[in-house]
Motif scaffolding. Structure first.
Motif, PDB file in Angstrom:
ATOM      1  N   ALA A 322       0.850  -1.207   0.000  1.00  0.00           N
ATOM      2  CA  ALA A 322       0.000   0.000   0.000  1.00  0.00           C
ATOM      3  C   ALA A 322       0.879   1.248   0.000  1.00  0.00           C
ATOM      4  O   ALA A 322       0.607   2.210  -0.729  1.00  0.00           O
ATOM      5  CB  ALA A 322      -0.917  -0.025   1.214  1.00  0.00           C
ATOM      6  N   PHE A 325       2.995   1.550  -3.511  1.00  0.00           N
ATOM      7  CA  PHE A 325       2.242   1.824  -4.742  1.00  0.00           C
ATOM      8  C   PHE A 325       1.428   3.120  -4.664  1.00  0.00           C
ATOM      9  O   PHE A 325       0.891   3.583  -5.671  1.00  0.00           O
ATOM     10  CB  PHE A 325       1.320   0.646  -5.084  1.00  0.00           C
ATOM     11  CG  PHE A 325       2.068  -0.598  -5.503  1.00  0.00           C
ATOM     12  CD1 PHE A 325       2.868  -0.579  -6.642  1.00  0.00           C
ATOM     13  CD2 PHE A 325       1.996  -1.770  -4.771  1.00  0.00           C
ATOM     14  CE1 PHE A 325       3.573  -1.700  -7.035  1.00  0.00           C
ATOM     15  CE2 PHE A 325       2.696  -2.907  -5.165  1.00  0.00           C
ATOM     16  CZ  PHE A 325       3.486  -2.871  -6.294  1.00  0.00           C
ATOM     17  N   ASP A 349      -5.773   1.735   0.629  1.00  0.00           N
ATOM     18  CA  ASP A 349      -4.921   2.825   0.138  1.00  0.00           C
ATOM     19  C   ASP A 349      -5.654   3.591  -0.960  1.00  0.00           C
ATOM     20  O   ASP A 349      -6.709   3.149  -1.429  1.00  0.00           O
ATOM     21  CB  ASP A 349      -3.576   2.276  -0.389  1.00  0.00           C
ATOM     22  CG  ASP A 349      -3.723   1.397  -1.616  1.00  0.00           C
ATOM     23  OD1 ASP A 349      -4.337   1.837  -2.610  1.00  0.00           O
ATOM     24  OD2 ASP A 349      -3.230   0.248  -1.602  1.00  0.00           O
ATOM     25  N   GLY A 353      -4.799   1.582  -7.808  1.00  0.00           N
ATOM     26  CA  GLY A 353      -5.826   0.548  -7.977  1.00  0.00           C
ATOM     27  C   GLY A 353      -5.332  -0.586  -8.871  1.00  0.00           C
ATOM     28  O   GLY A 353      -4.217  -0.522  -9.426  1.00  0.00           O
ATOM     29  N   ILE A 354      -6.126  -1.627  -8.977  1.00  0.00           N
ATOM     30  CA  ILE A 354      -5.703  -2.813  -9.737  1.00  0.00           C
ATOM     31  C   ILE A 354      -6.804  -3.175 -10.732  1.00  0.00           C
ATOM     32  O   ILE A 354      -7.980  -3.309 -10.349  1.00  0.00           O
ATOM     33  CB  ILE A 354      -5.434  -3.990  -8.772  1.00  0.00           C
ATOM     34  CG1 ILE A 354      -4.311  -3.602  -7.787  1.00  0.00           C
ATOM     35  CG2 ILE A 354      -5.073  -5.274  -9.512  1.00  0.00           C
ATOM     36  CD1 ILE A 354      -4.176  -4.508  -6.595  1.00  0.00           C
ATOM     37  N   ILE A 362      -3.090 -11.463  -9.181  1.00  0.00           N
ATOM     38  CA  ILE A 362      -2.005 -10.916  -8.342  1.00  0.00           C
ATOM     39  C   ILE A 362      -1.615 -11.803  -7.153  1.00  0.00           C
ATOM     40  O   ILE A 362      -0.563 -11.603  -6.581  1.00  0.00           O
ATOM     41  CB  ILE A 362      -2.297  -9.486  -7.838  1.00  0.00           C
ATOM     42  CG1 ILE A 362      -3.650  -9.467  -7.164  1.00  0.00           C
ATOM     43  CG2 ILE A 362      -2.155  -8.451  -8.919  1.00  0.00           C
ATOM     44  CD1 ILE A 362      -3.810  -8.242  -6.310  1.00  0.00           C
ATOM     45  N   ALA A 369       1.396  -6.586 -11.844  1.00  0.00           N
ATOM     46  CA  ALA A 369       0.604  -5.868 -12.846  1.00  0.00           C
ATOM     47  C   ALA A 369       1.547  -5.074 -13.740  1.00  0.00           C
ATOM     48  O   ALA A 369       2.456  -4.410 -13.228  1.00  0.00           O
ATOM     49  CB  ALA A 369      -0.386  -4.941 -12.140  1.00  0.00           C
ATOM     50  N   THR A 378       9.121  -8.337  -5.884  1.00  0.00           N
ATOM     51  CA  THR A 378       9.436  -9.690  -6.356  1.00  0.00           C
ATOM     52  C   THR A 378       8.225 -10.380  -6.985  1.00  0.00           C
ATOM     53  O   THR A 378       8.352 -11.385  -7.662  1.00  0.00           O
ATOM     54  CB  THR A 378       9.895 -10.581  -5.179  1.00  0.00           C
ATOM     55  OG1 THR A 378       8.812 -10.662  -4.245  1.00  0.00           O
ATOM     56  CG2 THR A 378      11.127 -10.029  -4.502  1.00  0.00           C
ATOM     57  N   GLY A 379       7.040  -9.864  -6.694  1.00  0.00           N
ATOM     58  CA  GLY A 379       5.832 -10.543  -7.180  1.00  0.00           C
ATOM     59  C   GLY A 379       5.481 -11.742  -6.311  1.00  0.00           C
ATOM     60  O   GLY A 379       4.636 -12.563  -6.674  1.00  0.00           O
TER      61      GLY A 379
END
Ligand code: ADP
Length: 415
Positions: A322, A325, A349, A353-354, A362, A369, A378-379
């Motif tokens: 949060a 990003f 947050d 957004g996603i 995710i 993303a 790192t994902g």
């Protein structure tokens, strides 16, 4: 072992015949011999009757012994049938016995479940009625020819491992025993493992390449890379990225292989939460992000049972996402609410957004993303969050709208 009773020797009938013979000789030789002979005759007849009775009695005894033995054999065989049935019913592996006519002679419920409705599995069903896949039919034929075979059969949604073993019966005819195992989970794990290795090595290649280029530049006497970055700094940045990756990989692997054991302890929310927020502020402040905690007043004194390290790790992952990003100067809020039987942790947050298409992926390992690829990471963080939440008996979900921020909600059991 059973033995037929024997009559005493010499035989009573032979003795009776001797006495009758004596009577006949005596009666012919002397008139008084008639009386003696009469006595002998009667004795002979009595002995013959006695022998008849003894034989009848012993036959009756033999018969009842045989009946008893028969009964006990029948009981034994019923018990064994029951035991065999119990074994077959409780086996997780499917078992099908095909006789010399290539018809089903025996099968268990697991076989029916695994082969599902696409097989008409029934007593007496013919081989092509049960299997239609050419490879399967070929392998079973090979077993009839005396060769044990093993192969994989796909029956949606399952992957099955089949083994056909030739079995000779007492009369010399050839039967085939099929065993069927469900390997769907093993296959899925293997695919995941392969994907994981390929993703991890791909992700590690980027920092390794970065280190190599920076080192080569240094060798050539260049202190600053063509892009303007100081080569030593580039090396350090790549090393940090590799360390972060390796830590996350080993953490995720510990969770997924079950090597990580949770150590539940009493946690007082009124103490745990301010400590966590204090630590996370160190990340938030450089980006001028206001980090707030909202704990329902009734929960301040509440003590929950959880592994404090892992709960901290889960929330830290969500909060640091949060923070990293979100745009500078924005706000990140952590709320804790009680909704029996759950304790709800919400991280909100007002970042980018996603998108819906990304939201579906995710929580997968290494998925990032495309719009956020510029931000270090790192994902693996959300994959760790998902697994930790599951391990704690809870779950994590996401609500988000592009451009309006994201809300991650973790439900943990709270008896
Ligand atoms: P990482 O943060 O290391 O990239 P994660 O597994 O934690 O890996 O997150 C996966 C992806 O989900 C991120 O790369 C990002 O695209 C997206 N994401 C996660 N949290 C947020 C968030 N709060 N706001 C926007 N995107 C997010």
């Amino acid at each position: 072992m059973y033995r037929t009773p024997q009559l005493p020797a010499p035989s009573l009938a032979a003795l009776a015949l001797v006495l009758i013979g004596t009577w006949m000789v005596a009666a012919l030789a002397h008139p008084r011999g008639l009386i003696l002979g009469g006595v002998c005759f009667l004795a002979g007849i009595s002995l013959m009757l006695l022998q008849g009775f003894l034989r009848f009695d012993s036959q009756a005894r033999v018969k009842s012994d045989l009946e008893l033995e028969n009964l006990s054999l029948r009981n034994l065989s019923q018990k064994e049938d029951h035991l065999r049935q119990g074994i077959l019913v409780n086996l997780r592996e499917g078992v099908v016995l095909l006789d010399s006519q290539k018809e089903v002679r025996l099968y268990n419920p697991a076989a029916q479940l695994l082969l599902s409705t696409s097989s008409r599995l029934a007593m007496g069903a013919s081989l092509p009625g049960v299997f239609r896949e050419p490879e399967t039919l070929r392998n079973i034929e090979m077993a009839y020819a005396g060769k044990e075979t093993e192969w994989t059969l796909r029956r949606d949604p399952r992957s099955l491992r089949l083994r056909a073993v030739p079995i000779d019966s007492v009369d010399g005819s050839q039967n085939v025993l099929l065993t069927i195992g469900d390997i769907t989970r093993q296959e899925a794990l293997e695919t995941t493992r392969q994907k994981f290795i390929s993703n991890a090595s791909h992700e590690l290649k980027t920092p390794v390449t970065g280190i190599r280029i920076a080192a080569e530049n240094l060798m050539d006497g260049g202190f600053v890379a063509p892009g303007g970055e100081i080569n030593i700094q580039a090396i350090l940045r790549s090393v940090d990225r590799m360390t972060m990756l390796l830590n996350d990989i080993s953490e995720l692997s510990r969770i997924e292989t079950g090597a990580l054991r949770l150590q539940a302890q009493p946690i007082q929310l009124g103490v745990f939460l301010p400590q966590l927020i204090e630590e996370m502020r160190r990340q938030a402040e450089p980006r001028r992000i206001a980090l707030k905690a909202e704990l329902e007043p009734s929960l301040d004194q509440m003590v929950m049972q959880a592994d404090p390290l892992r709960l901290h790790q889960l929330l830290e992952n969500l909060l640091s996402n949060a923070i990293k990003f979100s745009p500078e100067g924005s706000e990140v809020v952590l709320q804790v609410q009680s909704r029996a039987p759950w304790l709800i942790w919400i991280v909100q947050d007002s970042g980018p957004g996603i998108a819906e298409s990304d939201a579906r992926r995710i929580f997968e390992r290494f998925y990032r993303a495309p719009s956020t690829r510029g931000v270090p990471g790192t994902g693996l963080g959300l994959a760790i969050v998902k697994h930790l939440a599951l391990l704690m008996g809870g779950e994590v979900s996401l609500e988000s709208e592009l451009g309006k921020g994201s809300t991650f909600t973790v439900k943990l059991p709270h008896p």
